[in-house]
Design a protein around this motif. Structure first.
Motif, PDB file in Angstrom:
ATOM      1  N   LYS A 306       7.272  54.134  33.599  1.00  0.00           N
ATOM      2  CA  LYS A 306       7.806  53.278  34.912  1.00  0.00           C
ATOM      3  C   LYS A 306       7.717  51.713  34.963  1.00  0.00           C
ATOM      4  CE  LYS A 306       8.598  57.283  36.281  1.00  0.00           C
ATOM      5  NZ  LYS A 306       9.915  57.945  35.786  1.00  0.00           N
ATOM      6  N   ALA A 307       5.803  51.798  34.898  1.00  0.00           N
ATOM      7  CA  ALA A 307       5.679  50.261  34.584  1.00  0.00           C
ATOM      8  C   ALA A 307       6.922  49.057  33.820  1.00  0.00           C
ATOM      9  CB  ALA A 307       4.537  50.033  35.274  1.00  0.00           C
ATOM     10  N   ALA A 308       7.184  49.841  32.544  1.00  0.00           N
ATOM     11  CA  ALA A 308       7.213  49.381  31.586  1.00  0.00           C
ATOM     12  C   ALA A 308       8.188  48.993  30.617  1.00  0.00           C
ATOM     13  CB  ALA A 308       6.415  50.448  30.364  1.00  0.00           C
ATOM     14  N   ASN A 309       9.279  50.823  32.452  1.00  0.00           N
ATOM     15  CA  ASN A 309      10.788  50.204  31.693  1.00  0.00           C
ATOM     16  C   ASN A 309      11.871  49.991  33.030  1.00  0.00           C
ATOM     17  OD1 ASN A 309      10.631  52.575  29.349  1.00  0.00           O
ATOM     18  ND2 ASN A 309      10.202  53.987  31.150  1.00  0.00           N
ATOM     19  N   ILE A 310      10.582  48.993  33.681  1.00  0.00           N
ATOM     20  CA  ILE A 310      11.038  48.520  34.505  1.00  0.00           C
ATOM     21  C   ILE A 310      11.084  46.639  34.791  1.00  0.00           C
ATOM     22  CG2 ILE A 310      11.977  50.482  36.468  1.00  0.00           C
ATOM     23  CD1 ILE A 310       9.192  49.358  38.106  1.00  0.00           C
ATOM     24  N   ASP A 311      11.505  45.726  35.170  1.00  0.00           N
ATOM     25  CA  ASP A 311      11.481  44.334  35.604  1.00  0.00           C
ATOM     26  C   ASP A 311      10.560  44.496  37.140  1.00  0.00           C
ATOM     27  OD1 ASP A 311      11.306  41.539  36.701  1.00  0.00           O
ATOM     28  OD2 ASP A 311      13.158  41.420  36.089  1.00  0.00           O
ATOM     29  N   PHE A 312       9.348  44.441  36.165  1.00  0.00           N
ATOM     30  CA  PHE A 312       8.540  44.132  37.092  1.00  0.00           C
ATOM     31  C   PHE A 312       7.822  44.163  38.484  1.00  0.00           C
ATOM     32  CE2 PHE A 312       3.545  44.467  38.640  1.00  0.00           C
ATOM     33  CZ  PHE A 312       2.980  45.570  38.420  1.00  0.00           C
ATOM     34  N   ASP A 313       8.602  42.548  37.987  1.00  0.00           N
ATOM     35  CA  ASP A 313       8.313  41.194  39.258  1.00  0.00           C
ATOM     36  C   ASP A 313       8.995  41.794  40.253  1.00  0.00           C
ATOM     37  OD1 ASP A 313       5.723  40.529  37.889  1.00  0.00           O
ATOM     38  OD2 ASP A 313       7.089  39.194  36.715  1.00  0.00           O
ATOM     39  N   SER A 314      10.204  42.611  39.975  1.00  0.00           N
ATOM     40  CA  SER A 314      11.533  42.297  40.941  1.00  0.00           C
ATOM     41  C   SER A 314      11.317  43.299  41.629  1.00  0.00           C
ATOM     42  CB  SER A 314      13.266  42.239  39.810  1.00  0.00           C
ATOM     43  OG  SER A 314      12.939  43.767  39.827  1.00  0.00           O
ATOM     44  N   PRO A 356      -1.628  51.245  37.682  1.00  0.00           N
ATOM     45  CA  PRO A 356      -1.528  49.947  37.956  1.00  0.00           C
ATOM     46  C   PRO A 356      -0.201  50.562  39.224  1.00  0.00           C
ATOM     47  CG  PRO A 356      -0.159  51.284  35.829  1.00  0.00           C
ATOM     48  CD  PRO A 356      -1.392  52.215  36.993  1.00  0.00           C
ATOM     49  N   ARG A 357      -1.113  49.068  39.102  1.00  0.00           N
ATOM     50  CA  ARG A 357      -0.392  48.209  41.549  1.00  0.00           C
ATOM     51  C   ARG A 357       1.281  47.830  41.286  1.00  0.00           C
ATOM     52  NH1 ARG A 357      -4.815  48.497  44.464  1.00  0.00           N
ATOM     53  NH2 ARG A 357      -6.565  49.808  43.367  1.00  0.00           N
ATOM     54  N   PHE A 358       1.795  47.740  42.719  1.00  0.00           N
ATOM     55  CA  PHE A 358       2.941  47.656  42.976  1.00  0.00           C
ATOM     56  C   PHE A 358       3.118  46.473  44.380  1.00  0.00           C
ATOM     57  CE2 PHE A 358       3.945  51.302  39.818  1.00  0.00           C
ATOM     58  CZ  PHE A 358       4.675  50.409  39.078  1.00  0.00           C
ATOM     59  N   ARG A 359       3.788  45.368  44.013  1.00  0.00           N
ATOM     60  CA  ARG A 359       3.261  45.019  44.363  1.00  0.00           C
ATOM     61  C   ARG A 359       4.517  45.790  46.565  1.00  0.00           C
ATOM     62  NH1 ARG A 359       7.027  39.699  44.115  1.00  0.00           N
ATOM     63  NH2 ARG A 359       8.201  40.963  43.088  1.00  0.00           N
ATOM     64  N   LYS A 360       3.517  46.141  47.546  1.00  0.00           N
ATOM     65  CA  LYS A 360       3.982  46.452  48.559  1.00  0.00           C
ATOM     66  C   LYS A 360       4.531  45.490  49.744  1.00  0.00           C
ATOM     67  CE  LYS A 360       2.313  50.076  52.216  1.00  0.00           C
ATOM     68  NZ  LYS A 360       1.645  50.700  52.509  1.00  0.00           N
ATOM     69  N   TYR A 361       5.820  46.309  50.379  1.00  0.00           N
ATOM     70  CA  TYR A 361       6.841  45.139  51.182  1.00  0.00           C
ATOM     71  C   TYR A 361       6.096  45.114  52.444  1.00  0.00           C
ATOM     72  CZ  TYR A 361      10.624  43.989  53.786  1.00  0.00           C
ATOM     73  OH  TYR A 361      11.497  43.041  54.193  1.00  0.00           O
TER      74      TYR A 361
END
Length: 361
Positions: A306-314, A356-361
């Motif tokens: 999923k991280a490879a197919n999206i704009d990770f930073d946004s 793989p980590r994603f930012r949490k709101y």
């Protein structure tokens, strides 16, 4: 069934019935058998009735309603005196066949040919109504483990849990009827015992909850209930299904349809219950370590994809379900695997570190 004879003796004593042969004569009368034929009926049925009291054969279906009328109690109370905490009435209660009759027999043909025709006075289905004990048909389906009753409700009424307030929705002919059913966990166990994964996931539809609201109301939602999560983790078929990426068509509310000018939105997602299962398993590694490892290993590959197919930073995780939103358009973008529970287990910690980590709101 081991205490059935004692139960019958108790109710016979209350009613002043001294012998089983006398009880059988009373049953014959309730069945419309009169005169000498009633005594012949009692003599013929005596042996089978004795075996039934010993638990060697089941209670005859046609005896259910007569016995309820004679003893003035429901079938459930007859089988187990503590089934309801209601006083025993010494006077006869005018029972009709009722919900318990059909749930106990659990006969598909009776559901189709008789129960399906039952209506309230205003012509509506009685599926949401209660009987003289304040119980619905769903209560008796659970009480008598009525597998065919579950299938009937699914096929005929399209029963589906609406996660808010644990209410069930029934689609029948026109419109929607609702029932606030308090025994959701036992019903979920019954549905799971059928071993039909598609049926279970259709009735307990966590996708609908996720795409409708994107969050859980922990206090009232079955999807947060420990027993429910254990049910999923313990059932091999249901557990495997939470990893499947499937197409889900979410039907919009009328106001949303007008605003967006579309009928439904199509999503592609794994089951939104998966992170609740993971975090419950992490809290109970003594029992569910293998399940936690399975989800984490899946999550490592899944999140990378999923991280490879999206704009990770946004993108950021916006709630406790693992819903990923895009800063640019605020729409749900994806569902990812994430961990909220701390652990001291080295193997588990190693897997979490690879996730793989994603930012949490």
């Amino acid at each position: 069934m081991k205490n059935l004879k004692n139960n019958f003796d108790h109710y016979m004593n209350l009613k002043g019935i001294k012998m089983y042969s006398h009880l059988l004569v009373d049953i014959a009368h309730e069945l419309g058998i009169k005169g000498q034929e009633a005594y012949e009926f009692a003599n013929k049925e005596k042996s089978n009735f004795s075996k039934m009291l010993k638990g060697e054969r089941p209670l005859k279906y046609e005896f259910i309603v007569p016995l309820e009328k004679i003893f003035g109690v429901s079938l459930a109370r007859l089988m187990e005196p503590d089934a309801y905490k209601l006083p025993v009435e010494k006077e006869n209660v005018p029972f009709n066949k009722g919900f318990r009759y059909y749930a106990y027999l659990d006969d598909p043909q009776l559901y189709k040919n008789e129960f399906n025709l039952l209506l309230t006075n205003d012509g509506k289905s009685i599926i949401t109504q209660t009987d003289e004990f304040g119980k619905t048909f769903l209560d008796y389906v659970v009480e008598y483990h009525s597998i065919n009753g579950v299938k009937y409700l699914y096929e005929e009424y399209g029963i589906k849990l609406k996660w808010f307030y644990n209410e069930f929705e029934f689609r029948k002919d026109k419109g929607i009827t609702w029932i606030n059913f308090q025994n959701s966990i036992e019903f979920a166990r019954l549905v799971a015992s059928i071993n039909d994964v598609d049926l279970f996931n259709s009735i307990y539809d966590s996708y609908n909850m996720f795409f409708a609201c994107g969050y859980y109301d922990v206090g009232s939602c079955i999807f947060c209930n420990d027993d429910y999560l254990e049910l999923i983790l313990d059932n091999e078929g249901i557990f495997k299904s939470i990893f499947e990426e499937k197409t889900y068509e979410f039907e919009l509310s009328n106001s949303a349809k007008r605003a967006k000018q579309i009928e439904a939105i199509t999503y592609h997602s794994i089951n939104p219950i998966i992170n609740n299962c993971l975090n419950y398993a992490l809290k109970h590694l003594d029992k569910y370590k293998k399940r936690a490892i399975t989800i984490l290993k899946f999550g490592i590959d899944y999140n990378r994809k999923k991280a490879a197919n999206i704009d990770f930073d946004s993108c950021y995780i916006c709630n406790e379900l693992g819903a990923l939103k895009n800063f640019k358009d605020e729409n749900y973008y994806e569902l990812i695997i994430f961990v909220e529970t701390e652990t001291n287990d080295d193997e588990i910690k190693s897997l979490i570190s690879q996730l793989p980590r994603f930012r949490k709101y």
